[in-house]
Write a protein that holds these residues in place. Structure first.
Motif, PDB file in Angstrom:
ATOM      1  N   GLN B 237       0.817  -1.214   0.000  1.00 51.79           N
ATOM      2  CA  GLN B 237       0.000   0.000   0.000  1.00 51.79           C
ATOM      3  C   GLN B 237       0.851   1.265   0.000  1.00 51.79           C
ATOM      4  OE1 GLN B 237      -3.332  -0.261  -0.216  1.00 51.79           O
ATOM      5  NE2 GLN B 237      -2.976  -2.450  -0.317  1.00 51.79           N
ATOM      6  N   ALA B 238       2.137   1.097   0.093  1.00 53.54           N
ATOM      7  CA  ALA B 238       2.977   2.233   0.399  1.00 53.54           C
ATOM      8  C   ALA B 238       3.729   2.739  -0.823  1.00 53.54           C
ATOM      9  CB  ALA B 238       3.927   1.858   1.524  1.00 53.54           C
ATOM     10  N   GLY B 239       5.005   2.941  -0.723  1.00 54.58           N
ATOM     11  CA  GLY B 239       5.777   3.503  -1.819  1.00 54.58           C
ATOM     12  C   GLY B 239       7.255   3.270  -1.589  1.00 54.58           C
ATOM     13  N   SER B 242       8.848   2.980   2.185  1.00 54.77           N
ATOM     14  CA  SER B 242       8.593   1.697   2.855  1.00 54.77           C
ATOM     15  C   SER B 242       9.327   0.567   2.160  1.00 54.77           C
ATOM     16  CB  SER B 242       7.095   1.385   2.852  1.00 54.77           C
ATOM     17  OG  SER B 242       6.382   2.399   3.498  1.00 54.77           O
TER      18      SER B 242
END
Lengths: 270, 270, 270
Positions: B237-239, B242
């Motif tokens: 869910q992050a980028g 992370s």
């Protein structure tokens, strides 16, 4: 174009054009500067050796000079790169970290500002005041970093320095000497992470490759401040370590629409 | 031994033998290089001062030379360390970052390649081509970094350079001039994190301390690519922030069995 | 005051007084050192150029000298800063990274220790032994870093060196030559992250600005060890990348009460 529309368009333009940004920064925050540039969608190049620095600047779409870890041996590289940027019409951003804190640093920064026309100078109130007055000694310790200057003073400093100034603090301000904006996004925990100011400078350089200096400065500060706000939510239970990692995530995902909707940008009438 | 068995064995060997890896890298990615080395199970030592660099190399089990932040003052240290590595039979890995982008950098890299027999040279297609042809100017901007060279060309470059080449790109390739492999793991978000290439070089050095150059190069690229794939899931869910942190987690946990099962490694018949 | 009460009070004092800490460290761990200092509540300043270094030290409340990435060109800056610290009565902390591993590094460290009265010297057993005996060659490879010295030896080294020594290892020990403590918190995964030792040095400098050398050294080691324990829980399913980020979160939140309740600190009778 309204400023919120302009910064949204700039966000989009960085992602699609992927400009090459030459960043001359110190070792403490270089990794962060490179990573925030990549997260925004631009490409950083960090080479700073004197025999190649001008050649690298020439191929780039913007140049960032950050004085954080300034060394006497680096001055020649900074001047050569700045000279190439001016000659080639490449946007030139200065982050005069710590100017005013020591005599040597102050003189080095003032010499740069006198020698080259910078596109944007980004710093805290003490740093920008020091450059505008051409004197050190205004530094009042770390707390002064957050002091808020009157909008009129910021506009005057932009005129005096002949550039767009981006003054960070509890409230951020940007002025090109004609138009002045107050920016009210932010997250206080950003002050507990090193390099958030340096990263804002890197963002300003990346944006300056695709838009006007005024829009680039507003976009850079709003991007970092909104990233702080949103990262704070992502890392709510945590602290500055998680927030630090989350900044890159948020900047990577941040859309033109986010900037338009959530940016608290107010034009100041003077 | 099959290549997948060999890289699995190498993974295990690094963890149990904890080789000391001497890494001469620049300031932008040095922290990442040291941390990925530790995550794999080896021990990094980063000292690069001229009066001690040879002594450090002599105690080490492999030497990495990364040209990312090359400075004229560093060249003497690089040459001294490389000379010791060759004299002592210590595996010697070159990461010629940015070679081809400037004349000075290109000459410095070619001088190193001519003076010392490297165990592995790892770079993108532009960098390896530049070294093999001994000419700059082939650099075509950041997009060229992902271009895929024909396997035959990669094998020829390995023969020409007399070393094992590891060519990273949209598809990675490794050749020692006789045997050539195509490696098809990876995660495109890795290109949005600075230093993933540098870290691959550090992994190649760590693996080269315990196995053959060909196996070490395949293991290094497969480790980083698989880490990208798995970290992407962990940080879905992050980028890139992370993902960056997750890379160290995944490399730390990555087993010989993971490499054997998930590595997409294909031998190329030429 | 009992030691646990004293370190709790010191934790609180750093947060409220926000001392300025001058940190002369190498590029590999400078970002981590600055961030752990900020997480604790102090303010780092990393400038190390010779023309300004003394001026910066003079304004600071403590000085850290870390030899990790020592360069010949940096020695003059280290000596100037140390001289100012001694003249001004500013606490002076040495982290003699890697002393004993090469002749040049050993001589440089011994010269510093002979020239200036350090407030705290923090290192692993091999490093502190090397300084106390004024000889290199005791370095036994990376495994020696975790060896536990007898408490009597640690106390003798403190007397010999005329300072407070903080000896890190599987069990940590601190002595000012009169009082000696054994510290038994910790997390083995910390050894798989670069810079945790350097960060402990930065914490020691920050604490030394607000308390006695003995309390500062105990507080620094206990802070990092407890942070490792607590971060390990926060990042339980993960590995060194997540642990690394979590360290800053935990130090930021760590209270005086946490230190008092969870610190495993034992006074040693000799």
């Amino acid at each position: 174009m309204e400023i919120v529309a302009a910064i949204g368009a700039a966000r989009h333009a960085v992602r699609t054009r992927r400009p090459l940004i030459h960043e001359l920064t110190g070792s403490v925050t270089a990794n962060d500067c490179a990573n925030i540039t990549l997260a925004l969608g631009a490409s950083p190049v960090m080479a700073q050796a004197l025999p190649e620095v001008g050649e690298v600047t020439k191929k780039s779409s913007a140049l960032l000079i950050n004085l954080g870890m300034l060394q006497p041996t680096m001055l020649a590289s900074l001047h050569r790169a700045a000279r190439v940027a001016v000659q080639e019409g490449i946007p030139l951003v200065l982050d005069p970290v710590g100017v005013g804190t020591t005599a040597w640093r102050t003189q080095a920064a003032i010499a740069l500002v006198k020698a080259y026309k910078f596109t944007i100078i980004k710093g805290n109130g003490s740093e920008i005041q020091c450059l505008a007055r051409e004197e050190s000694g205004v530094y009042g310790g770390v707390d002064s970093l957050r002091k808020v200057l009157p909008a009129r003073d910021v506009q005057h400093m932009a005129v005096k320095l002949g550039t767009t100034v981006a003054v960070t603090g509890a409230i951020d301000m940007v002025s090109d000497g004609k138009q002045t904006y107050m920016l009210q996004n932010g997250c206080s925990m950003l002050t507990r992470i090193t390099g958030t100011g340096c990263m804002t400078g890197a963002l300003a350089a990346a944006y300056s490759a695709v838009t006007t200096p005024l829009t680039a400065a507003v976009a850079a500060i709003t991007t970092m401040s909104l990233a702080g706000e949103k990262a704070r939510k992502q890392a709510a239970q945590a602290g500055p370590g998680s927030l630090h990692a989350a900044l890159f995530d948020v900047v990577y995902r941040l859309t033109a629409e986010d900037l338009r909707r959530d940016g608290k940008i107010r034009s100041v009438s003077l």
